[in-house]
Motif scaffolding. Structure first.
Motif: not given
Length: 131
Positions: A48-66
């Motif tokens: 949940x913490x990881x997802x919240x950090x990703x959702x707040x990020x200005x840049x989403x890396x394809x690899x991480x979302x993958x």
């Protein structure tokens, strides 16, 4: 894609809280091991913490979302494997609890993958998108 990450974080966080706060009650209600509920609840807190950090990020890396998409698919496979293995003997409510989790994470995987694909397509035609 950020909306899918937020929804995944909210649901994962709610399940984590439920499993950690009510582990004994859920264990009796679902006939699932208390340790399994606590351990997966702890994992879900981190997720949940990881997802919240990703959702707040200005840049989403394809690899991480993958990795998030593959992780959700892995969770669904693990749910099916748990039920098929015979390691646990949940009652009908317990089976439903595990199946609902599997279906939910597959829905989130599909939404996040769709968002990733849309971002990549948008990124190909503009400077905005997942990296």
């Amino acid at each position: 894609m950020k909306l899918a990450l937020i929804a995944d974080a909210l649901v994962s966080g709610a399940v984590a809280a439920l499993q950690l706060i009510a582990a004994s009650w859920l264990s009796e209600l679902l006939n699932l091991p208390k340790a399994l509920l606590i351990e997966t609840g702890v994992f879900l807190v981190g997720y949940t913490i990881l997802l919240a950090m990703l959702a707040r990020s200005t840049t989403l890396w394809s690899l991480i979302i993958g990795v998030v998409v593959i992780g959700n698919m892995g969770w669904a496979i693990a749910c099916a494997g748990l039920l098929a293995s015979g390691i646990v003997s949940p009652n009908v409510l317990g089976v439903a609890f595990v199946i609902v989790q599997a279906v939910a994470v597959l829905v989130f995987a599909a939404l996040e993958y769709s968002g990733l694909r849309a971002s990549q397509s948008a990124g190909a035609s503009s400077s905005v998108g997942a990296h």
